[in-house]
Write a protein that holds these residues in place. Structure first.
Motif, short mmCIF file in Angstrom:
data_model
loop_
_atom_site.label_atom_id
_atom_site.label_comp_id
_atom_site.label_asym_id
_atom_site.label_seq_id
_atom_site.Cartn_x
_atom_site.Cartn_y
_atom_site.Cartn_z
N LEU A 188 99.58 28.05 -47.66
CA LEU A 188 99.18 26.80 -47.02
C LEU A 188 99.31 25.66 -48.02
CD1 LEU A 188 95.27 26.87 -46.76
CD2 LEU A 188 96.66 28.18 -48.37
N ASP A 189 99.33 24.44 -47.51
CA ASP A 189 99.33 23.29 -48.41
C ASP A 189 98.03 23.26 -49.18
OD1 ASP A 189 101.79 22.60 -47.47
OD2 ASP A 189 101.13 20.86 -46.34
N HIS B 191 95.28 21.38 -52.09
CA HIS B 191 94.75 20.11 -52.62
C HIS B 191 95.24 19.95 -54.06
CE1 HIS B 191 91.89 17.20 -54.10
NE2 HIS B 191 91.17 17.19 -52.99
N ARG C 71 92.70 20.44 -56.76
CA ARG C 71 92.18 21.78 -56.99
C ARG C 71 93.23 22.75 -57.50
NH1 ARG C 71 87.87 22.68 -52.11
NH2 ARG C 71 86.40 21.10 -52.87
N TYR D 280 103.72 15.67 -47.15
CA TYR D 280 103.21 14.58 -46.32
C TYR D 280 104.21 13.44 -46.33
CZ TYR D 280 100.27 10.97 -44.37
OH TYR D 280 99.78 9.97 -43.57
N LYS E 287 98.68 11.43 -49.15
CA LYS E 287 97.94 12.66 -48.93
C LYS E 287 98.25 13.53 -50.12
CE LYS E 287 97.26 16.34 -45.59
NZ LYS E 287 97.92 17.18 -44.59
N VAL F 275 98.60 16.42 -51.47
CA VAL F 275 98.79 17.85 -51.33
C VAL F 275 99.82 18.38 -52.31
CG1 VAL F 275 98.16 18.04 -48.89
CG2 VAL F 275 100.51 17.44 -49.52
N GLN G 245 91.14 13.39 -44.47
CA GLN G 245 92.59 13.48 -44.67
C GLN G 245 93.30 13.54 -43.32
OE1 GLN G 245 95.01 14.36 -47.36
NE2 GLN G 245 93.57 13.14 -48.55
N PRO G 246 94.58 13.12 -43.26
CA PRO G 246 95.37 13.39 -42.05
C PRO G 246 95.36 14.89 -41.74
CG PRO G 246 96.55 11.91 -43.53
CD PRO G 246 95.34 12.40 -44.29
N ALA G 247 95.51 15.22 -40.47
CA ALA G 247 95.37 16.62 -40.05
C ALA G 247 96.69 17.37 -39.99
CB ALA G 247 94.69 16.69 -38.69
N ASP G 248 97.81 16.68 -40.12
CA ASP G 248 99.07 17.41 -39.97
C ASP G 248 99.31 18.37 -41.14
OD1 ASP G 248 99.55 14.63 -41.16
OD2 ASP G 248 101.26 15.80 -41.85
N PRO G 249 100.06 19.46 -41.01
CA PRO G 249 100.82 19.85 -39.81
C PRO G 249 99.91 20.44 -38.73
CG PRO G 249 101.12 21.47 -41.55
CD PRO G 249 100.29 20.37 -42.13
N GLN H 158 99.72 24.17 -37.34
CA GLN H 158 99.21 25.28 -38.14
C GLN H 158 97.70 25.47 -37.99
OE1 GLN H 158 100.70 25.27 -42.17
NE2 GLN H 158 102.79 24.88 -41.50
N ARG I 133 88.73 19.29 -39.48
CA ARG I 133 89.14 18.35 -40.53
C ARG I 133 87.92 17.55 -40.97
NH1 ARG I 133 91.88 19.04 -43.56
NH2 ARG I 133 94.03 18.42 -43.19
N ASP J 147 85.27 18.43 -46.67
CA ASP J 147 85.61 17.21 -47.42
C ASP J 147 85.52 16.00 -46.50
OD1 ASP J 147 86.62 15.38 -49.25
OD2 ASP J 147 88.66 16.09 -49.11
N VAL K 141 90.53 22.24 -47.97
CA VAL K 141 90.53 20.80 -47.75
C VAL K 141 91.95 20.28 -47.92
CG1 VAL K 141 88.16 20.61 -48.50
CG2 VAL K 141 90.00 20.26 -50.15
N HIS K 142 92.28 19.17 -47.29
CA HIS K 142 93.62 18.55 -47.34
C HIS K 142 94.68 19.48 -46.77
CE1 HIS K 142 92.64 15.41 -50.70
NE2 HIS K 142 91.56 15.75 -50.04
N ALA K 143 94.30 20.47 -45.97
CA ALA K 143 95.25 21.46 -45.45
C ALA K 143 94.79 21.87 -44.05
CB ALA K 143 95.32 22.67 -46.38
#
Lengths: 463, 463
Positions: free
Chosen positions: A211-212, A214, A217, A308, A314, A316, B91-95, B98, B116, B120, B427-429
């Motif tokens: 997964l994407d 942070h 982290r 992103y 963002k 990531v 954070q934005p929720a995309d993708p 998933q 989301r 965080d 987070v951020h994912a």
């Protein structure tokens, strides 16, 4: 000249322009399933038109993909039978925001008709259809037998074309192909296309995590799919633009003296060629620009994305990244073998900890070549010489017309590209246009060529 | 323990969970203007809640960007004044494809609240707010003076935070900051965050032609923006993952003996850390993973795109390509100077014929550090020791809390990060979650910490 067919065509010029304009309002984008209705609408328009002009056996040839539109006139026994080829599908229109007028709202500015598909290749396809229509209307028949074949997936690499040709091979028996696709190489000198580069395509993706992540982290301690994709893509060329893939061009036929001479004879303004599109010369320094474009293979990334890409930021660490590439290949090269070399290169350059996967994107085509003494070439030379007063120069096309190679392989017949579009018309890009003056040029040349080809025996096309 | 405030909070656990769940249905994405209504809705919810629990001076603090939400309780004269910091943006929720359950439809699975912003940092922000509410409800006042400050642009790098602090600096006078952002480093040992990496961001683009070009007509003779972007991005790191930008870490303070010892004391399972997210160790081999993550700077491409990215294929030579990057920086480094080193690297590696441009993406923050004998650290040590029976370990955070650095610089006060989220919450994912058990842990620790801080003089926070 006092050719009643040509006179009839020129008298109908504005009606033909109107019909083409309507054809261009139909968004027949074959690559994107969202445009299925536009594809259907284009097929219906063409089926209707072929019937109206008096062709027989009008039908869709369905090979499991986008069906081709077919119609024939076989009233010249003993004369050659010629397939007239065009395609009704167009490239996707994005980026939409860069079009001055909308891609499917044809607009005339400065003598040019702006619309997606105007140059590639609804314009030249219309010229070919109207030529047949005029012969039937004025003379009640054509000088040769005609089989019109309008493809629906040229812009996606013709994935079902082999299936169509296989399924309808008896219907498609012919002596040669005249293609409305594959245009003129120059506005100022007449040229004859004696071949085209082939192509093939490959999609590939890298994954570095499930997964994407942070970037606060994980940043600095894990691989980033975007870095890995960049490294892989960067490895495909050297700093001068040579393809760096091992064995990429191992099978490419070396340039002949004739090819080098023909290329040198073509009046090519390299400075204008680049400055017209705001680009700069870049590529294998062992070859000049025209040689790079028509006689040598190439590899281009066509799209690349990951992480992103929206507004703002963002932070990531991207876990996946994607790319699509295409190759242009020359005589001697096998499309599958070239892609296999690319796959092997990517695999060899992909480090541990990175998962590489491939996506198949339609079928490729080998390059094609037309002999210099073929009736198609001799006929075109005669017509263009008569129309322009200049001896046509032989050129090869850098782009790919898959049907050329496939018809040669499956039906044993050669193709002459006789389209009237020009290389500065931005096909596959925003603000594509077709010069309106090219319509009249085409409407004069196509009837003459059909008459020229009638002078040959069918067997002359198969030597 | 017989703390009536904690007992009250635990009795309200399910109501608090309900309120948090509602808070999480609000799509307060600060990075994307399309979510302006969600941002507004979050502000209205918080303004209402701060008023309901009995805070005074409830208002929006507008610095020209996303306004912060403010409220205070100043009924403890002579006692320290603490800013309680959280943020309501996410954070934005995309993708989007998933997510197992939609990002703004909070869903409980296996003791975790998926949404989301759950980890965080709406979860920990809610804990902080409810702590203040409970003191006011049960005891009619707090042990210290409280200024609640809830930011709306933490996820976009706090671009207007300096303007807000400058405009409302008299309102924001305080002795220290307790932050709900910046969570626990481990589920099994208590930790105290004594600092965080800073960050900064940069967007950049390359252009190689005025428009996208047909790969058949130009392929092999012109530069491709995607190849150029790939080469630039690939140049930013060496094959081992070290940042290859000249002077990137020139100002980074070398690791101290204490930092190395603290890092070694932290029970870190590197194998699990990587396998939990399907990633592999990669980075400067001179440092171990925890050192890479918390004590060393990093550079990540966050997004990269160009050319055709839709279905099927489009054989273009791309004329433009884009990327966004972010850096994580450590004590000693200046955010602007690090980005300047990156810009200089990109310029130096950009060949002739390629136009490089930069986009500014919000403001950066330097790293922050909290002294080991600060009342915030001593208070937290006392609370966590009492609650867990274990001595807390000092750790630094790899992520960035811009307010920490900005409040230090502009108001001269230190920040303790006391959030209850955990590092394995994505987070951020996609599929971000917050452990429901963390709510009760937070509802016990926050009241105790407020009582501990009441034992100090205001001046103790400023030594």
């Amino acid at each position: 000249m006092n050719d009643r067919v040509i006179a009839h065509l020129l008298s109908r010029h504005d009606d033909i322009l109107d019909w083409l304009t309507h054809f261009l309002t139909i968004p027949s984008v074959s690559a994107d399933p969202a445009y299925a209705a536009g594809m259907q609408q284009a097929r219906e328009l063409l089926v209707g038109r072929l019937g109206d002009i008096g062709l027989n056996e009008v039908q869709l040839l369905d090979g499991g993909g986008q069906a081709a539109v077919y119609g024939e006139w076989m009233g010249a026994p003993g004369k050659p039978t010629i397939i007239i080829y065009g395609h009704y599908d167009v490239q996707p229109a994005d980026p939409l925001d860069q079009w001055i007028s909308p891609p499917f709202e044809p607009t005339i500015r400065d003598g040019c008709l702006y619309a997606r598909g105007s140059s590639d290749v609804k314009g030249s396809t219309t010229i070919a259809l109207e030529t047949v229509a005029a012969f039937l209307a004025v003379e009640g028949g054509c000088p040769i037998n005609i089989k019109v074949f309008l493809e629906g997936e040229e812009e996606t690499g013709s994935p079902s074309l082999r299936a169509i040709v296989n399924k309808y091979c008896s219907l498609l028996q012919a002596d040669a192909v005249l293609s409305a696709d594959g245009g003129r190489a120059s506005r100022v000198v007449p040229t004859i296309n004696t071949g085209a580069r082939g192509n093939n395509k490959l999609g590939f993706s890298v994954r570095t995590a499930a997964l994407d992540l942070h970037s606060g982290r994980y940043g600095g301690a894990v691989r980033n799919a975007l870095h890995e994709m960049a490294t892989l893509v960067a490895s495909l060329h050297d700093s001068q633009g040579r393809v760096a893939v091992k064995d990429f061009d191992i099978d490419a036929t070396p340039l002949t003296e004739r090819q080098i001479a023909d290329t040198a004879a073509f009046p090519f303004d390299a400075a204008a060629f680049f400055s017209d599109v705001g680009a700069h010369s870049h590529g294998d320094p062992a070859y000049n620009t025209r040689e790079q474009l028509t006689l040598r293979p190439a590899l281009d990334i066509n799209g690349m994305w990951g992480g992103y890409t929206g507004p703002g930021s963002k932070t990531v660490v991207a876990s996946e990244a994607h790319a699509k590439l295409s190759v242009r290949i020359v005589p001697g090269q096998d499309p599958a073998r070239v892609i296999e070399a690319v796959r092997a290169h990517l695999k060899a350059h992909c480090p541990a900890g990175v998962t590489l996967s491939f996506q198949n994107i339609g079928g490729g085509s080998p390059a094609s070549t037309l002999a210099a003494d073929h009736p198609l070439v001799l006929g075109a030379e005669q017509v263009l010489h008569a129309e322009t007063g200049q001896r046509p120069i032989h050129v090869r096309l850098g782009a790919t017309v898959p049907i050329t190679a496939i018809f040669k392989e499956m039906l044993g017949i050669d193709t002459l590209m006789f389209g009237f579009n020009l290389p500065d018309e931005p096909v596959h890009a925003p603000n594509e246009f077709f010069r309106i003056e090219s319509i009249a040029k085409g409407l004069r040349a196509w009837p003459l060529l059909l008459r020229e080809l009638a002078k040959y025996e069918p067997a002359d096309f198969h030597r």
